[in-house]
Design a protein around this motif. Structure first.
Motif, short mmCIF file in Angstrom:
data_model
loop_
_atom_site.label_atom_id
_atom_site.label_comp_id
_atom_site.label_asym_id
_atom_site.label_seq_id
_atom_site.Cartn_x
_atom_site.Cartn_y
_atom_site.Cartn_z
N GLY A 276 -37.74 -13.35 6.21
CA GLY A 276 -36.53 -14.05 5.81
C GLY A 276 -35.38 -13.10 5.51
N VAL A 277 -35.69 -12.00 4.82
CA VAL A 277 -34.66 -11.01 4.49
C VAL A 277 -34.16 -10.33 5.77
CG1 VAL A 277 -34.23 -8.83 3.29
CG2 VAL A 277 -35.53 -10.62 2.16
N ILE A 284 -26.26 -11.98 9.42
CA ILE A 284 -24.98 -11.65 8.79
C ILE A 284 -24.34 -10.47 9.53
CG2 ILE A 284 -25.67 -9.96 7.03
CD1 ILE A 284 -23.45 -13.04 6.42
N SER A 285 -25.17 -9.55 10.06
CA SER A 285 -24.64 -8.43 10.86
C SER A 285 -23.97 -8.96 12.13
CB SER A 285 -25.77 -7.47 11.24
OG SER A 285 -26.37 -6.90 10.10
N ALA A 327 -21.40 -3.47 5.27
CA ALA A 327 -21.21 -4.84 4.79
C ALA A 327 -22.51 -5.63 4.84
CB ALA A 327 -20.13 -5.54 5.63
N ALA A 328 -23.26 -5.50 5.94
CA ALA A 328 -24.52 -6.24 6.07
C ALA A 328 -25.54 -5.79 5.02
CB ALA A 328 -25.08 -6.04 7.48
N VAL A 329 -25.61 -4.47 4.77
CA VAL A 329 -26.55 -3.97 3.77
C VAL A 329 -26.16 -4.46 2.38
CG1 VAL A 329 -27.33 -1.88 2.59
CG2 VAL A 329 -27.29 -1.96 5.09
N LEU A 333 -28.54 -6.71 0.12
CA LEU A 333 -29.00 -6.21 -1.18
C LEU A 333 -28.61 -7.15 -2.31
CD1 LEU A 333 -28.35 -2.35 -1.00
CD2 LEU A 333 -30.55 -3.53 -1.09
N VAL A 334 -27.39 -7.67 -2.26
CA VAL A 334 -26.95 -8.61 -3.30
C VAL A 334 -27.84 -9.85 -3.30
CG1 VAL A 334 -25.09 -10.18 -3.98
CG2 VAL A 334 -24.57 -7.82 -3.38
N ALA A 335 -28.14 -10.37 -2.11
CA ALA A 335 -28.99 -11.56 -2.01
C ALA A 335 -30.39 -11.28 -2.55
CB ALA A 335 -29.05 -12.04 -0.56
N VAL A 336 -30.95 -10.12 -2.19
CA VAL A 336 -32.31 -9.78 -2.63
C VAL A 336 -32.34 -9.57 -4.15
CG1 VAL A 336 -34.10 -8.01 -2.51
CG2 VAL A 336 -33.00 -8.82 -0.41
N ILE A 337 -31.34 -8.89 -4.68
CA ILE A 337 -31.31 -8.65 -6.13
C ILE A 337 -31.18 -9.96 -6.89
CG2 ILE A 337 -29.91 -7.64 -7.99
CD1 ILE A 337 -29.27 -5.32 -6.06
#
Length: 493
Positions: A276-277, A284-285, A327-329, A333-337
């Motif tokens: 999923g991640v 998003i990329s 931007a994609a990273v 990362l924001v979504a995962v955190i």
């Protein structure tokens, strides 16, 4: 006279027994799921029954000639008496017989180890916990409410649930109350030593149209990879603008491939979350690469208009890559955190692995993390498109610039098609998100279009006269070179 009377009485009794099943009716104000079969129970003289310690009066029984499946379908069955026991004592559904357990892989009941039947954990309204024997506390019914399911493991946050004493199940992650008719309990080994009585989470049967969408999405990925191959194979198509386009197609193809695999296969939770991640990162990329492709087109036309030095294509591509991947990273990362390292409410989390591998769409999560950002990027793409058209028509007077313009016009027409495909796709996604209960015909059109994006992009970007001509020339040139080398080798030998 007496003989005639006896004969009439006998015929009346016989006739009543014959037509009784035909006149049988359901128990008033009692759903089939609230009844139990009394086929092996002897009635009392007044027509009442005793079932599992519960006295069922005659007016709460009836003769049935059907059985009802989990989806509500009624199938014919031999005439039998049923009693509305669940109106007198709370019922609860067991998926299998007491000496069996439900196998999540085989989707059927199998014999279980000869250990004590697990006790049931229930809670009061003020969340006071009690442990009891399920056969004493409730009237157990053996019934599978659905064909596709998942056994909930209460030790996992995503599966944590609360079973109230009135047999209502509360799924904490989904914030959903589930009636006892819509789930069943099965012995479940949470580990090698802990056996619990766990509920199942039912999934709706997958309609045929969904399999069609899944097939289209799966087929789309190879079409995307084929488009990439064409743009890499033909030298005349190798330019900075098309390099950005290839990056867009590549990330979109990877995201589509992962998404289609998640639809076809059921992964373990850890793998599901990882997939999923990754799918989110690539998707998003793709939208950021599409954005930079539109920006590069506008930037190139603007450079022609004002005779600007734009820098080398290599340095620009490096700058674009840093922008997109950073931007994609950051987004990922924001979504995962937020998903795994914060205590925000579930409605604001992406939902990786929460009932699905990719973003959940039952609340505002998908809009916040995907539809919203992609919508803003599409709006920026529209602005770049409008500015490109304006600048392109402003440079038509100069013959030198007109020669330059021809290539830009071709790029602009390509981008226009690309923007229409992705822009319409995004509009469809938002419409379906905001209006999930709209007419089925509209949904079919939207889902078919979105699932076929890879095929549509192949048609838009490859099946054009210019590209096909270049591809044909490249193919013939390589074929001639191969034949020439073969002839030379034959001559040397």
């Amino acid at each position: 006279m007496f003989d005639i009377l006896v004969t009439k009485i006998f015929c009346t009794i016989l006739l009543s027994q014959l037509i009784h099943p035909l006149l049988a009716s359901d128990i008033p104000n009692c759903a089939f799921q609230d009844t139990v079969s009394l086929i092996d129970v002897q009635p009392y003289i007044d027509g009442s029954y005793e079932y599992d310690g519960v006295w069922i009066p005659a007016n709460m029984t009836a003769t049935y000639t059907y059985e009802e499946l989990g989806d509500g379908t009624r199938i014919p069955a031999p005439s039998h008496v049923r009693g509305c026991a669940c109106k007198l004592k709370q019922c609860i559904q067991l998926c299998c017989a007491p000496d069996e357990r439900l196998d999540e892989t085989l989707k059927t009941c199998v014999k279980r180890k000869l250990v004590e039947y697990p006790r049931i954990d229930t809670y009061t309204e003020n969340l006071t916990r009690s442990v009891s024997d399920v056969f004493e506390k409730y009237i157990p019914q053996q019934r599978m409410p659905c064909e596709d399911f998942k056994i909930l493991d209460a030790s996992l946050d995503n599966d944590f649930n609360i079973l109230y004493e009135d047999a209502v199940l509360y799924h904490v992650a989904m914030e959903k109350y589930i009636s006892h008719r819509d789930f069943c309990l099965t012995p479940y080994w949470q580990n090698e030593t802990s056996l619990s009585l766990s509920p199942i989470q039912c999934y709706n049967a997958i309609p045929v149209s969904t399999y069609i969408y899944m097939a289209l999405l799966t087929i789309s990925a190879p079409f995307l990879f084929a488009t990439i191959w064409v743009y890499l194979y033909v030298p005349q198509l190798r330019c900075l603008h098309n390099s950005c386009l290839v990056c867009f197609l590549g990330t979109f193809a990877c995201g589509s491939f992962i998404l289609s695999s998640m639809l076809w296969f059921k992964y373990p939770l850890e793998v599901c979350i990882t997939m999923g991640v990754l799918c989110y990162f690539f998707m998003i990329s793709a939208f950021f690469w599409l954005n930079i492709t539109c920006f590069d087109l506008w930037f190139s036309i603007r450079g022609i208009r004002y005779n600007l030095h734009l820098g080398s294509p290599k340095s620009r591509f490096i700058s674009y890559s840093i922008y997109v991947w950073s931007a994609a990273v950051i987004f990922t990362l924001v979504a995962v955190i937020i998903e795994f390292a914060t205590d925000v409410i579930d409605a604001w989390k992406p939902g990786f692995g929460n009932g699905q591998c990719f973003l959940k769409s039952r609340d505002w999560s998908a809009m916040l993390y995907f539809q919203g950002p992609s919508g803003l990027l599409n709006f920026a793409n529209f602005l770049f498109f409008a500015l490109s058209v304006i600048n392109l028509y402003q440079i038509k007077g100069d013959s030198y610039e007109l020669q330059k313009e021809n290539s830009q016009q071709y790029k602009l027409s390509t981008f226009c098609r690309l923007f229409l495909v992705m822009g319409v796709s995004w509009i469809f996604e938002v419409f379906m998100y905001l209006y999930p209960k709209e007419a089925s015909v509209i949904k079919i059109i939207f889902n078919t279009f979105n699932a076929s994006q890879g095929i549509i992009l192949f048609i838009v970007l490859v099946l054009k006269r210019r590209v096909l001509t270049l591809l044909k020339n490249r193919w013939q040139r390589n074929r001639s070179r191969t034949l020439s080398l073969g002839s030379n080798n034959s001559y040397v030998s």
